[in-house]
Motif scaffolding. Structure first.
Motif, PDB file in Angstrom:
ATOM      1  N   LEU A 244       0.830  -1.204   0.000  1.00 42.92           N
ATOM      2  CA  LEU A 244       0.000   0.000   0.000  1.00 42.92           C
ATOM      3  C   LEU A 244       0.869   1.260   0.000  1.00 42.92           C
ATOM      4  O   LEU A 244       0.581   2.233  -0.707  1.00 42.92           O
ATOM      5  CB  LEU A 244      -0.932   0.009   1.212  1.00 42.92           C
ATOM      6  CG  LEU A 244      -2.085  -0.996   1.193  1.00 42.92           C
ATOM      7  CD1 LEU A 244      -2.851  -0.948   2.511  1.00 42.92           C
ATOM      8  CD2 LEU A 244      -3.027  -0.723   0.025  1.00 42.92           C
ATOM      9  N   ALA A 245       1.956   1.239   0.793  1.00 45.63           N
ATOM     10  CA  ALA A 245       2.847   2.398   0.855  1.00 45.63           C
ATOM     11  C   ALA A 245       3.524   2.646  -0.487  1.00 45.63           C
ATOM     12  O   ALA A 245       3.735   3.801  -0.886  1.00 45.63           O
ATOM     13  CB  ALA A 245       3.881   2.204   1.957  1.00 45.63           C
ATOM     14  N   ALA A 246       3.857   1.576  -1.181  1.00 47.08           N
ATOM     15  CA  ALA A 246       4.492   1.723  -2.489  1.00 47.08           C
ATOM     16  C   ALA A 246       3.542   2.342  -3.511  1.00 47.08           C
ATOM     17  O   ALA A 246       3.969   3.042  -4.424  1.00 47.08           O
ATOM     18  CB  ALA A 246       4.978   0.362  -2.981  1.00 47.08           C
ATOM     19  N   ALA A 247       2.233   2.083  -3.339  1.00 50.86           N
ATOM     20  CA  ALA A 247       1.242   2.584  -4.293  1.00 50.86           C
ATOM     21  C   ALA A 247       0.705   3.959  -3.922  1.00 50.86           C
ATOM     22  O   ALA A 247       0.073   4.622  -4.758  1.00 50.86           O
ATOM     23  CB  ALA A 247       0.087   1.593  -4.403  1.00 50.86           C
ATOM     24  N   HIS A 248       0.941   4.381  -2.661  1.00 56.12           N
ATOM     25  CA  HIS A 248       0.374   5.643  -2.184  1.00 56.12           C
ATOM     26  C   HIS A 248       1.472   6.445  -1.486  1.00 56.12           C
ATOM     27  O   HIS A 248       1.814   6.184  -0.332  1.00 56.12           O
ATOM     28  CB  HIS A 248      -0.785   5.378  -1.228  1.00 56.12           C
ATOM     29  CG  HIS A 248      -1.903   4.586  -1.831  1.00 56.12           C
ATOM     30  ND1 HIS A 248      -2.910   5.161  -2.576  1.00 56.12           N
ATOM     31  CD2 HIS A 248      -2.159   3.248  -1.810  1.00 56.12           C
ATOM     32  CE1 HIS A 248      -3.745   4.223  -2.989  1.00 56.12           C
ATOM     33  NE2 HIS A 248      -3.312   3.055  -2.534  1.00 56.12           N
ATOM     34  N   PRO A 249       2.036   7.434  -2.157  1.00 51.50           N
ATOM     35  CA  PRO A 249       3.189   8.165  -1.611  1.00 51.50           C
ATOM     36  C   PRO A 249       2.893   8.928  -0.327  1.00 51.50           C
ATOM     37  O   PRO A 249       3.821   9.263   0.406  1.00 51.50           O
ATOM     38  CB  PRO A 249       3.567   9.128  -2.748  1.00 51.50           C
ATOM     39  CG  PRO A 249       2.361   9.195  -3.641  1.00 51.50           C
ATOM     40  CD  PRO A 249       1.689   7.881  -3.527  1.00 51.50           C
ATOM     41  N   GLN A 250       1.638   9.192  -0.008  1.00 53.85           N
ATOM     42  CA  GLN A 250       1.328   9.911   1.235  1.00 53.85           C
ATOM     43  C   GLN A 250       1.340   8.996   2.460  1.00 53.85           C
ATOM     44  O   GLN A 250       1.199   9.451   3.592  1.00 53.85           O
ATOM     45  CB  GLN A 250      -0.044  10.602   1.132  1.00 53.85           C
ATOM     46  CG  GLN A 250      -1.269   9.684   1.257  1.00 53.85           C
ATOM     47  CD  GLN A 250      -1.706   9.080  -0.054  1.00 53.85           C
ATOM     48  OE1 GLN A 250      -0.876   8.690  -0.876  1.00 53.85           O
ATOM     49  NE2 GLN A 250      -3.010   8.993  -0.271  1.00 53.85           N
ATOM     50  N   LEU A 251       1.542   7.685   2.244  1.00 53.11           N
ATOM     51  CA  LEU A 251       1.510   6.711   3.338  1.00 53.11           C
ATOM     52  C   LEU A 251       2.907   6.290   3.753  1.00 53.11           C
ATOM     53  O   LEU A 251       3.720   5.901   2.915  1.00 53.11           O
ATOM     54  CB  LEU A 251       0.702   5.471   2.891  1.00 53.11           C
ATOM     55  CG  LEU A 251       0.711   4.263   3.825  1.00 53.11           C
ATOM     56  CD1 LEU A 251       0.112   4.611   5.185  1.00 53.11           C
ATOM     57  CD2 LEU A 251      -0.035   3.087   3.187  1.00 53.11           C
ATOM     58  N   GLN A 252       3.184   6.368   5.058  1.00 59.96           N
ATOM     59  CA  GLN A 252       4.428   5.864   5.637  1.00 59.96           C
ATOM     60  C   GLN A 252       4.088   4.832   6.705  1.00 59.96           C
ATOM     61  O   GLN A 252       3.150   5.021   7.490  1.00 59.96           O
ATOM     62  CB  GLN A 252       5.242   6.994   6.265  1.00 59.96           C
ATOM     63  CG  GLN A 252       5.779   8.006   5.266  1.00 59.96           C
ATOM     64  CD  GLN A 252       6.656   9.053   5.928  1.00 59.96           C
ATOM     65  OE1 GLN A 252       6.839   9.054   7.137  1.00 59.96           O
ATOM     66  NE2 GLN A 252       7.205   9.946   5.128  1.00 59.96           N
ATOM     67  N   VAL A 253       4.856   3.746   6.746  1.00 62.26           N
ATOM     68  CA  VAL A 253       4.602   2.650   7.679  1.00 62.26           C
ATOM     69  C   VAL A 253       5.850   2.387   8.507  1.00 62.26           C
ATOM     70  O   VAL A 253       6.961   2.310   7.954  1.00 62.26           O
ATOM     71  CB  VAL A 253       4.185   1.367   6.931  1.00 62.26           C
ATOM     72  CG1 VAL A 253       3.988   0.211   7.919  1.00 62.26           C
ATOM     73  CG2 VAL A 253       2.928   1.603   6.109  1.00 62.26           C
TER      74      VAL A 253
END
Length: 312
Positions: A244-253
Motif C-alpha cells: 500500500l505504501a508503495a502505491a500511495h506516496p502519502q503513506l508511511q509505515v
C-alpha cells in the motif's frame, strides 16, 4: 428479595446485585469478556421487569426497544424475567471461507455471512462458536470491496475461543452477534488532514480496514501507520502495508517492537494542529501511544481510541 426468572429457573437474588454475577451464580451460562459494557458478549433480553442499567447508551435504540440489555452493566432492583442470547435463534449464520496463519500467533478468519451484513470499516462483531463460546473481534475487511468478513485472532495465549479457533476449518459454521460501532471510523471530512494510525498487536485489524477506506476515498493528507508487535515475526501485515505504501506516496509505515517503540514514537512530530490519531490495542499500549501524542501536541479531542480489554 427480587426474583430472577430465566426459563424454568427461579432465582432469589440480593437487591441491587449485578445481573451477570447473579446469572452465573445461579448456573445460567452467559458468556462474557470485558465486564465493561464494551464487548457485548453478555446480551440478555428482558421479557418482564427492568433492571437498573449503568450504561443505557451502550446499545442502540432498536436493541433496547427489543428488550436487550448488557448483563454486566445491570443491577437487579425488582422481579425480572429474561432470556439469554441464543446464537441459533438470535445470531446470523455464517460459514468459514478460509482460515490461515498470518504469523506464529495471528490467525486470520474469513467468513461469508448467509445474509449480507452492512457495516463500516472499524466496527466489530461478537463471534459465536457452535459450542456457545462468544468473543468480540474487530473487522479488518473493507465493506463493498471484500466479499468476506475478515478477523485477526490473537492466539498467543490459551482461551476458550482461540483454542476452538485453532481447530476451525473452511466450511465450518459460526454465528454472528451484534455489530458495534466502536470509536474508530473514517470520516470523509478528514480527507485533507494528517492521519496517524497507531496499533498494538491485532489492534491493527480495524485500522487496516480504516486505512484502506481512507485510501479508497483518495485521502490527500499524510498518513502514518505505526504497528507495535512482540517481535519482528508478528508484524503480520508487513507485506500488505508495504504494498500500500508503495502505491500511495502519502503513506508511511513503521513496524516496531517494544525496545524500538520510544524511537518510533519520537519520529511522530506534529506538523499540523489538525492531525487526527486513531489508536487500537491493549490498554497499556494505547496509554503509551496517548501519552506520546499528548507530548507531541495532538489535541485530545482529535485522538480516538478503541481498547482490546482482556478477558475478565
Amino acid at each position: 428479595m427480587p426474583e430472577l426468572r430465566v426459563g424454568e429457573r427461579r432465582l432469589a437474588v440480593s437487591p441491587a446485585c449485578n445481573l451477570l454475577d447473579a446469572l452465573l451464580a445461579g448456573g445460567v451460562a452467559v458468556p462474557y469478556s470485558c465486564r465493561a459494557g464494551s464487548c457485548h458478549a453478555c446480551l440478555v433480553r428482558c421479557l418482564h421487569g427492568e433492571p437498573l442499567d449503568a450504561k443505557p447508551g451502550a446499545l442502540d435504540a432498536r436493541s433496547r426497544d427489543q428488550g436487550w440489555r448488557l448483563a454486566c452493566q445491570c443491577r437487579v432492583v425488582d422481579d425480572l424475567q429474561l432470556e439469554v442470547f441464543d446464537p441459533l435463534r438470535d445470531g446470523r449464520p455464517a460459514r468459514i471461507d478460509s482460515c490461515d496463519w498470518l504469523s506464529p500467533s495471528v490467525l486470520r478468519l474469513r467468513l461469508i455471512p448467509q445474509r449480507p451484513l452492512h457495516y463500516r470499516a472499524g466496527q466489530h462483531l461478537v463471534l459465536w462458536t457452535e459450542a456457545g463460546v462468544a468473543r468480540p473481534y474487530s473487522l479488518a475487511s473493507l465493506p463493498g470491496e471484500d466479499p468476506w468478513l475478515e478477523f485477526h485472532l490473537d492466539c498467543r495465549q490459551s482461551g476458550a475461543f482461540s483454542d476452538a479457533a485453532r481447530t476451525m476449518r473452511p466450511g465450518d459454521s459460526l454465528r454472528l452477534g451484534e455489530l458495534r460501532g466502536g470509536a474508530l471510523h473514517y470520516d470523509p471530512d478528514w480527507q485533507a488532514r494528517p492521519l496517524w494510525l497507531l496499533a498494538a498487536g491485532t489492534g491493527l485489524a480495524p485500522l487496516y480496514g480504516i486505512l484502506r477506506e481512507a485510501l479508497r476515498q483518495e485521502h490527500q493528507g499524510a498518513i502514518r501507520v505505526v504497528h507495535l508487535a512482540h517481535d519482528a515475526a508478528e508484524h503480520y501485515l508487513a507485506e500488505s502495508l508495504a504494498a500500500l505504501a508503495a502505491a500511495h506516496p502519502q503513506l508511511q509505515v513503521a513496524n516496531t517492537c517494544a525496545a524500538q517503540l520510544p524511537a518510533a514514537l519520537a519520529e511522530l512530530r506534529l506538523v499540523s494542529r489538525r492531525t487526527l490519531a486513531l489508536l487500537c490495542g491493549q490498554p497499556h499500549s494505547v496509554d503509551t501511544f496517548a501519552r506520546r501524542l499528548y507530548l507531541a501536541g495532538v489535541p485530545r479531542n482529535q485522538v480516538f481510541a478503541d481498547l482490546f480489554l482482556p478477558h475478565a
